[in-house]
Design a protein around this motif. Structure first.
Motif, PDB file in Angstrom:
ATOM      1  N   ASP A  51      55.595 -68.023 -32.800  1.00 53.96           N
ATOM      2  CA  ASP A  51      55.313 -68.704 -34.061  1.00 53.96           C
ATOM      3  C   ASP A  51      54.303 -67.846 -34.820  1.00 53.96           C
ATOM      4  N   PRO A  52      54.591 -67.455 -36.070  1.00 55.34           N
ATOM      5  CA  PRO A  52      53.647 -66.616 -36.813  1.00 55.34           C
ATOM      6  C   PRO A  52      52.258 -67.240 -36.936  1.00 55.34           C
ATOM      7  N   SER A  53      52.182 -68.579 -37.048  1.00 57.11           N
ATOM      8  CA  SER A  53      50.869 -69.208 -37.190  1.00 57.11           C
ATOM      9  C   SER A  53      50.029 -69.009 -35.928  1.00 57.11           C
ATOM     10  N   LEU A  54      50.662 -69.034 -34.762  1.00 57.58           N
ATOM     11  CA  LEU A  54      49.932 -68.802 -33.512  1.00 57.58           C
ATOM     12  C   LEU A  54      49.511 -67.339 -33.387  1.00 57.58           C
ATOM     13  N   ARG A  55      50.378 -66.419 -33.814  1.00 63.98           N
ATOM     14  CA  ARG A  55      50.027 -64.998 -33.787  1.00 63.98           C
ATOM     15  C   ARG A  55      48.854 -64.732 -34.739  1.00 63.98           C
ATOM     16  N   LEU A  56      48.865 -65.379 -35.916  1.00 60.85           N
ATOM     17  CA  LEU A  56      47.763 -65.227 -36.869  1.00 60.85           C
ATOM     18  C   LEU A  56      46.465 -65.764 -36.274  1.00 60.85           C
ATOM     19  N   ARG A  77      46.768 -54.849 -33.881  1.00 63.78           N
ATOM     20  CA  ARG A  77      48.185 -54.919 -33.516  1.00 63.78           C
ATOM     21  C   ARG A  77      48.807 -56.237 -33.971  1.00 63.78           C
ATOM     22  N   LEU A  78      48.115 -57.322 -33.757  1.00 67.59           N
ATOM     23  CA  LEU A  78      48.655 -58.634 -34.104  1.00 67.59           C
ATOM     24  C   LEU A  78      48.805 -58.803 -35.609  1.00 67.59           C
ATOM     25  N   PHE A  79      47.790 -58.397 -36.373  1.00 65.69           N
ATOM     26  CA  PHE A  79      47.897 -58.505 -37.833  1.00 65.69           C
ATOM     27  C   PHE A  79      49.052 -57.655 -38.354  1.00 65.69           C
ATOM     28  N   ASP A  80      49.233 -56.454 -37.788  1.00 67.21           N
ATOM     29  CA  ASP A  80      50.298 -55.569 -38.263  1.00 67.21           C
ATOM     30  C   ASP A  80      51.687 -56.114 -37.944  1.00 67.21           C
ATOM     31  N   GLU A  81      51.780 -57.001 -36.961  1.00 73.88           N
ATOM     32  CA  GLU A  81      53.074 -57.585 -36.588  1.00 73.88           C
ATOM     33  C   GLU A  81      53.440 -58.793 -37.455  1.00 73.88           C
ATOM     34  N   ARG A 102      47.659 -65.782 -44.735  1.00 72.57           N
ATOM     35  CA  ARG A 102      47.249 -64.669 -43.889  1.00 72.57           C
ATOM     36  C   ARG A 102      46.053 -63.928 -44.486  1.00 72.57           C
ATOM     37  N   SER A 103      46.074 -63.700 -45.786  1.00 70.72           N
ATOM     38  CA  SER A 103      45.102 -62.809 -46.416  1.00 70.72           C
ATOM     39  C   SER A 103      43.667 -63.291 -46.214  1.00 70.72           C
ATOM     40  N   PRO A 135      54.251 -61.031 -40.932  1.00 73.02           N
ATOM     41  CA  PRO A 135      54.896 -60.774 -42.230  1.00 73.02           C
ATOM     42  C   PRO A 135      53.854 -60.536 -43.319  1.00 73.02           C
ATOM     43  N   ARG A 136      54.050 -59.532 -44.136  1.00 73.32           N
ATOM     44  CA  ARG A 136      53.082 -59.195 -45.176  1.00 73.32           C
ATOM     45  C   ARG A 136      52.900 -60.321 -46.185  1.00 73.32           C
TER      46      ARG A 136
END
Length: 590
Positions: free
Chosen positions: A309-314, A331-335, A343-344, A337-338
């Motif tokens: 889940d992107p929210s968990l990775r963030l 590494r995690l931030f680079d993975e 995220r910002s 979605p821009r």
């Protein structure tokens, strides 16, 4: 003969609907339509049936057909308004309620329901006017008195809210909404019997988690034992209830239970490993207590247990950075979605920490594009402007009048009385989770809504000083996060007391929900040297080792109030011994 049969069939449909047999009622109404054609009364009842069956599009069609045939029927308009409100079409619902009341000014149910919608929309004065009209016509309507209490509470007119709830309970002693509202008012005013009110509500609804949480918080506020036990029992029965888990973890932490404060979270995620909301709350509780590394690891566990889940990775990236695991965070931030929204604002601190100021500035611009008045984004923007020598830093941070100190119009004797009262409100053993202080305690609830004479005296003196500061601010500036509100009326939004002892201090932080923030000194350590305990405004946030000095250092003295924009980082230096007792608050606008 057919008319008699149709009337009989319609009557049966009404009886079926009243008895809760909605499918039978629908079939009977469709038979009526086949026999006699469309009729507004039939379509109206069909609309109510479809609504009860949760087929809201079909209900809407039936209401619209009924109104087309009987546009001057206030009951149809009123019930259609209820449906529109449920569909989220608030303005259309208000128009429908208005039409019903134009046709039937004494349609009190429509006025009552409109008041509920107006309250939901934040139009509190309009909601109160409607409820006053309902009560004037129907003084024995308990639900109207209870709803009036809720509106008055939202307006922070707590004494009036208590009387409104009491009026509702005199008419209907078991009305849970009134019992709950009355209990919340008691706790918010600092009444000594808030927990008793919650117990009365729980006697009517014994297994209501929200009421149990209220009881636990009231016991805590009153300094009585058993708060965590009350909440712990409910959380054990409802382990996926994240609000209860968060509050229980906070209570355990503030009771001095150390790293075991999240043990209920640990058990819950074992039982429900795919519940992402539970994992997120667990990680956030750890981070709020300063365990960033553990929070990052929990977010990683969540990704394994509940699915990517992107929210968990963030979340893992943010907490890894705060824990100093910069390569892992990179590494995690680079993975991610821009274009991932949100995220910002969470990545800015990491890029500042790694010294990548251009990327941090780009993220700050993106964060403000997403949320133009986000206090956290403005705080980091100001920091970056100072780091990069951007002249806009002076506009945001250095204009005369943004930061000031004011002497409260209180005598030393009055300050001593206030301090004695505030000391009695500090009932926890450890600093609150997720807050800035270290080595001290903080009161819960809204301090300035309490009615003790000493608190009222302090509040009134502070309000006068805030008004002077507000009047001395620079001119209105629609681009500025604080000065765009210059012509509006300031009001308290959150207030509390902090007591620090023996080396206590505040880490550097901001107040993301305020416009103007504060520190009001009542007791300071005697014999402090070398700026011990001084307030530093406009420096850098903790855990970001950047070359920024505070814009202003303020010496704490009893009766002094410091005021500054909420987007300015601020903290205090530790002191070696003694007591530092303050009151603090945020200011927003009406």
């Amino acid at each position: 003969m057919r008319a008699i049969d149709v009337n009989s069939l319609f009557a049966r449909a009404q009886q079926s609907f009243g008895a809760g047999h909605v499918d039978r009622a629908r079939a009977e109404l469709l038979d009526v339509q086949r026999l006699a054609g469309a009729h507004p009364a039939v379509l109206h009842l069909l609309a109510l049936v479809e609504k009860r069956r949760r087929d809201l599009p079909a209900a809407r069609v039936a209401f619209e057909r009924a109104l087309a045939m009987a546009p001057r029927d206030p009951q149809i308009s009123s019930n259609f308004a209820n449906l529109l409100a449920e569909l989220g079409e608030q303005e259309s619902a208000l128009a429908c309620y208005g039409r019903a009341l134009e046709l039937a000014p004494h349609h009190h149910e429509a006025r009552y329901n409109r008041a509920l919608l107006l309250q939901k929309l934040g139009r509190l004065d309009d909601a109160l006017a409607d409820l006053d009209a309902v009560i004037a016509a129907q003084p024995g309507e308990a639900k109207a008195h209870s709803a009036r209490g809720s509106v008055l509470r939202a307006l922070r007119r707590l004494d009036e809210a208590a009387r409104a709830y009491d009026a509702a309970l005199a008419l209907d002693p078991k009305r849970v909404t009134a019992l709950h509202g009355r209990a919340r008012v008691a706790m918010e005013r600092g009444d000594p019997d808030g927990s008793d009110h919650y117990r009365r509500a729980l006697a009517v609804r014994p297994d209501d988690p929200e009421l149990s949480l209220g009881l636990a918080e009231a016991l805590e506020a009153e300094g009585r034992p058993g708060a965590a036990d009350v909440l712990g029992g409910v959380v054990a029965r409802h382990p996926t209830w994240t609000e209860g888990q968060e509050s229980l973890a906070r209570m355990r932490w503030e009771a001095g239970q150390g790293e075991s404060f999240t043990r209920d979270f640990e058990q819950a995620v074992k039982l429900h490993p795919r519940n992402r909301a539970l994992w997120l709350a667990y990680a956030s509780a750890l981070a709020a207590a300063g365990f960033s590394g553990r929070a990052a690891d929990v977010a990683a566990e969540a990704r394994t247990a509940s699915g990517e889940d992107p929210s968990l990775r963030l979340l893992e990236a943010m907490h890894a950075s705060e824990a100093g695991e910069l390569a892992r965070a990179d590494r995690l931030f680079d993975e991610l979605p821009r274009d991932m929204r949100g995220r910002s604002i969470l990545e800015i601190r990491h890029r500042v920490r790694t010294g990548d100021y251009p990327r941090a500035l780009a993220l700050a611009d993106q964060a403000l594009a997403e949320e133009p008045w986000d206090i956290g984004a403005w705080a980091m923007t100001g920091l970056l402007w100072r780091l990069t020598g951007d002249p806009r830093a002076e506009w945001l941070l250095l204009q005369p009048g943004l930061v000031s100190t004011r002497a409260l119009e209180l005598t030393p004797e009055q300050i001593d009385m206030i301090a004695h009262r505030l000391r009695g409100l500090h009932t926890t053993r450890a600093h609150p989770i997720g807050q800035s202080l270290r080595g001290g305690t903080q009161t819960r609830g809204r301090l300035f809504e309490r009615d003790e004479p000493e608190v009222v005296l302090l509040r009134d003196a502070i309000r006068a000083a805030v008004d002077r500061h507000w009047n001395d601010l620079p001119p209105t500036d629609p681009r500025h996060p604080l000065l765009r509100h210059r012509d509006r009326q300031p009001r308290f939004d959150g207030s509390w007391s902090v007591r620090l002892t023996g080396g206590g201090f505040h880490i550097s932080h901001i107040h993301p929900r305020g416009l103007l923030s504060s520190a009001c000194y009542l007791v300071v350590p005697k014999g402090a040297t070398e700026q011990e305990g001084w307030l530093e405004v406009g420096g850098r946030p903790d855990a970001l080792p950047v070359p920024i000095e505070p814009i202003r250092r303020i010496e704490p003295t009893p009766g002094r109030l410091a005021l500054f924009p909420s987007y300015m980082f601020h903290g205090t230096r530790p002191f070696s011994a003694g007591e530092r007792l303050t009151a603090a608050f945020d200011i927003s606008v009406s």
